[in-house]
Design an enzyme around this catalytic site. Sequence first.
Site, mmCIF file in Angstrom:
data_model
loop_
_atom_site.group_PDB
_atom_site.id
_atom_site.type_symbol
_atom_site.label_atom_id
_atom_site.label_comp_id
_atom_site.label_asym_id
_atom_site.label_seq_id
_atom_site.Cartn_x
_atom_site.Cartn_y
_atom_site.Cartn_z
ATOM 1 N N CYS A 116 -30.667 0.336 -18.020
ATOM 2 C CA CYS A 116 -31.080 1.418 -18.907
ATOM 3 C C CYS A 116 -31.253 0.969 -20.365
ATOM 4 O O CYS A 116 -32.128 1.469 -21.075
ATOM 5 C CB CYS A 116 -30.076 2.569 -18.836
ATOM 6 S SG CYS A 116 -30.234 3.547 -17.310
ATOM 7 N N CYS A 171 -25.625 2.442 -16.172
ATOM 8 C CA CYS A 171 -26.834 1.836 -15.594
ATOM 9 C C CYS A 171 -27.136 0.494 -16.270
ATOM 10 O O CYS A 171 -27.299 0.424 -17.485
ATOM 11 C CB CYS A 171 -28.009 2.797 -15.749
ATOM 12 S SG CYS A 171 -29.617 2.045 -15.550
ATOM 13 N N CYS A 186 0.840 -1.206 0.000
ATOM 14 C CA CYS A 186 0.000 0.000 0.000
ATOM 15 C C CYS A 186 0.873 1.255 0.000
ATOM 16 O O CYS A 186 1.633 1.499 0.944
ATOM 17 C CB CYS A 186 -0.919 -0.011 1.226
ATOM 18 S SG CYS A 186 -1.851 1.520 1.461
#
Length: 521
Positions: free
Chosen positions: A436, A433, A92
């Site tokens: 959609c 989406c 990290c």
Amino acid sequence: MSMNPKLSVSTFILLLLLTFLLIPSHSSSSDDLEQLLAVDEQLQEDRPQHQQSEAETVSKAQRIVLELTGDNAKRVIDGNEFVLVLGYAPWCARSADLMPRFSEAATGLKEIGSPVLMAKIDGDRYGKVASELEIKGFPTLLLFVNGTSQPYTGGFSAEDIVIWVQKKTGSSIITVNTLDEAQRFLNKYHSFVVGLFHKFEGSEYNEFVKAAKSDNEIQFVETSDNDVAKLLFPHLKTNTVFIGLVKPEAEKYTAYDGPYKMEKLLEFLGNNKFPLITRLTESNTVWVYSSPIKLQVMIFSKADVFQNLAQSLEDLARKFKSKLMFIYVDIANENLAMPFLTLFGIEHANKTVVAAFDNNLNSKYLLESDPSPSNIEDFCSGLADGTVSRYYRSEPVPDNENASIVTVVGKTFDELVLNSHENVLLEVHTPWCVNCEAMSKQVLKLAKHFKGYENLVFARIDASVNEHAKLQVDDFPTILLYKSGEKEKPLKLSTKLSAKDMAVFINEELKPKDGSARDEL
């Protein structure tokens, strides 16, 4: 359905790159650490001070931090009154960035005799232990205090960590009696609140103490000696009770002239603790977002260009103090700058951009003229007066000639939807989406079915790149029917309806004059 986050607020939240959690502990001492420090101190006594290299100094700081493992973690935490644990992972980058500051803070705390044990654990290697400690991401700081946990709310520099830990585990105020002590204090602390009291008692002093205990970010220092106070705050012009804020910035000394009440003192600190212009970094986003000044002007610029603007911006920061907060973002740091700039439809930025966010109203503003000092001042004046219009994103105006479904963008929403005399069925969608695409096919089927229907227009808008004050949608896809004469209250159709059921709904709401109905698809 997909959810649409509140963009201007979520951008800040996404930039909160460090998560700090707290967990409980008990009291006593750690044999591991005592033995380690004893060896370390003996080595230092045997070696002349001038022979210690910078690398050795860093190494010493790192040795002061105890490494926790699966075998000793519980014993160390249960056997010490105060333990500050850093959960990290070797891979990290942010852990690597915080580690030396954490080690430096450990050295600083040891030098002032703090009872806090500083420890770290490789949460990747000791995953089970890290999970038990509720380390859920990297890096994570946890404070253990006698079985009661409290969140870490300090900054991320070594000095910030020392101040926060001291206030949570020791005295919230440092007392300075001599000029030598004052000089040593100045060598350690760059930002602080100084209080001059001839007696450490009375209502004014008590309010100072309460403010010191309530604030977790700034070191408080007290003295009863005027000469000491003048060394700490050279602009001191009184021999009576005095409180002042010192910062290592252009506006270094700020005297407090309000009533001696804790709430007012904290308000003073909140409005003055930030520099005139705050440089945004990955590690201070939480601190910036916590500012009580929620109307924030952001200057995205290359470093050399910013230097040419710095003086005029500092003058503006003084002019609009307590009203606007000024933040500089290095535009070369794309990871930091682009999450903000994309909210304005800016995908590639080579020139200076001046924008603003009101975190109370969840609104954003953009200086669309040349970012000259005079234009920036006019922009800031408008922000302070509330006369600058909010910024809403919009794609370029498309060609809708012969289109069965009209494409609406931010700039044409008024014309094609709100101000239109026709009924408008609007499909609100986004590219990401998942549902959609299926809904778009259903709307296209409806548009063909109602082709030639009097006074009805089918339209669609991509909400990911187009915004409007009157279009506040959280779910995608969303189908809205704007009836002629009732545009302020659009009807929301359930996306669970079939195309046939939608046709029935449209027919019932619009009630054609000829009485015909087009329900069959």
